[in-house]
Write an enzyme that holds these catalytic residues in place. Structure first.
Site, PDB file in Angstrom:
ATOM      1  N   LEU A  49      23.338   6.742  40.912  1.00 59.37           N
ATOM      2  CA  LEU A  49      22.164   6.792  40.043  1.00 59.37           C
ATOM      3  C   LEU A  49      21.382   5.555  40.429  1.00 59.37           C
ATOM      4  O   LEU A  49      21.948   4.462  40.491  1.00 59.37           O
ATOM      5  CB  LEU A  49      22.565   6.725  38.567  1.00 59.37           C
ATOM      6  CG  LEU A  49      23.313   7.928  38.007  1.00 59.37           C
ATOM      7  CD1 LEU A  49      23.714   7.681  36.557  1.00 59.37           C
ATOM      8  CD2 LEU A  49      22.484   9.189  38.113  1.00 59.37           C
ATOM      9  N   ASP A  50      20.097   5.705  40.713  1.00 55.71           N
ATOM     10  CA  ASP A  50      19.347   4.530  41.163  1.00 55.71           C
ATOM     11  C   ASP A  50      19.277   3.468  40.067  1.00 55.71           C
ATOM     12  O   ASP A  50      19.647   3.701  38.918  1.00 55.71           O
ATOM     13  CB  ASP A  50      17.975   4.905  41.732  1.00 55.71           C
ATOM     14  CG  ASP A  50      16.984   5.429  40.707  1.00 55.71           C
ATOM     15  OD1 ASP A  50      16.956   4.912  39.573  1.00 55.71           O
ATOM     16  OD2 ASP A  50      16.211   6.329  41.047  1.00 55.71           O
ATOM     17  N   TYR A  51      18.836   2.305  40.435  1.00 54.62           N
ATOM     18  CA  TYR A  51      18.817   1.119  39.572  1.00 54.62           C
ATOM     19  C   TYR A  51      18.160   1.399  38.224  1.00 54.62           C
ATOM     20  O   TYR A  51      18.612   0.936  37.188  1.00 54.62           O
ATOM     21  CB  TYR A  51      18.087   0.000  40.332  1.00 54.62           C
ATOM     22  CG  TYR A  51      18.061  -1.339  39.643  1.00 54.62           C
ATOM     23  CD1 TYR A  51      19.210  -2.135  39.607  1.00 54.62           C
ATOM     24  CD2 TYR A  51      16.905  -1.822  39.066  1.00 54.62           C
ATOM     25  CE1 TYR A  51      19.198  -3.372  38.995  1.00 54.62           C
ATOM     26  CE2 TYR A  51      16.880  -3.066  38.457  1.00 54.62           C
ATOM     27  CZ  TYR A  51      18.027  -3.835  38.422  1.00 54.62           C
ATOM     28  OH  TYR A  51      18.005  -5.058  37.810  1.00 54.62           O
TER      29      TYR A  51
END
Length: 186
Positions: A49-51
């Site tokens: 999951l991106d930042y």
């Protein structure tokens, strides 16, 4: 032998908060591993999951489970709650549900539906069977839309539920069997 392997494997569900990396280590920023107590053992995030994205993340040391959840041939649907700035027109919704190419790659079909529109924002659900790098963000950009909040809420039938942001729990035996494709029941 397989029972012995399973006994040694760890299966963790985390509600990853915004601002934390889906990585095992980083010298500059907090990672999902930093949210676990010492003694959990060596586990890895399954997929990313991106930042800026929050929500359901599985951590494990089981390569078989990682493959089942990340390889597109298994068609494990992942559903995201996406809050988009402004209203979504029927044309934009049609575009989001239509075949789309991003970064030279033709995406597998995505199901997008509007849950509600109010207060200058649209709450939508995106269901994907693959997860390309920043796919939902890039899809929305292509339609001229800005994401305000992006949260993965389920992987197949496994739901994030009421697990608080930044918290984690062990998966149940039934949940592990379901994710490994050994049972349809949750």
């Amino acid at each position: 032998m397989r029972l012995l392997e399973k006994a040694q494997n760890r299966y963790i569900m985390m509600n990853k908060p915004n601002g934390v990396l889906s990585a095992t280590e980083d010298s500059q920023q907090k990672t999902v591993i930093d949210l676990l107590p010492e003694g959990v053992g060596r586990v890895f995030p399954v997929g990313r999951l991106d930042y800026e994205t929050e929500g359901l993340l599985i951590l494990t040391n089981d390569g078989e489970l990682t493959n089942r959840l990340t390889h597109p041939k298994h068609n494990m649907a992942k559903t995201y709650s996406v809050i988009i700035k402004g209203d979504i027109s029927p044309d934009a919704l049609h575009m989001l549900n239509s075949p789309m190419e991003i970064d030279g790659y033709k995406l597998k079909p995505v199901k997008v539906r509007v849950v509600s529109q109010k207060n200058g924002a649209t709450n939508t659900l995106f269901t994907l069977s693959e997860g390309r790098n920043r796919q939902i963000r890039k899809m929305c950009e292509k339609c001229g839309r800005t994401i305000m909040r992006l949260t993965r809420i389920s992987i197949g039938k496994l739901k994030l539920g009421e697990l608080e942001r930044g918290k984690w729990r062990e998966l149940t035996d039934n949940e592990v069997k379901y994710l490994l494709g050994e049972s349809d029941n949750l």
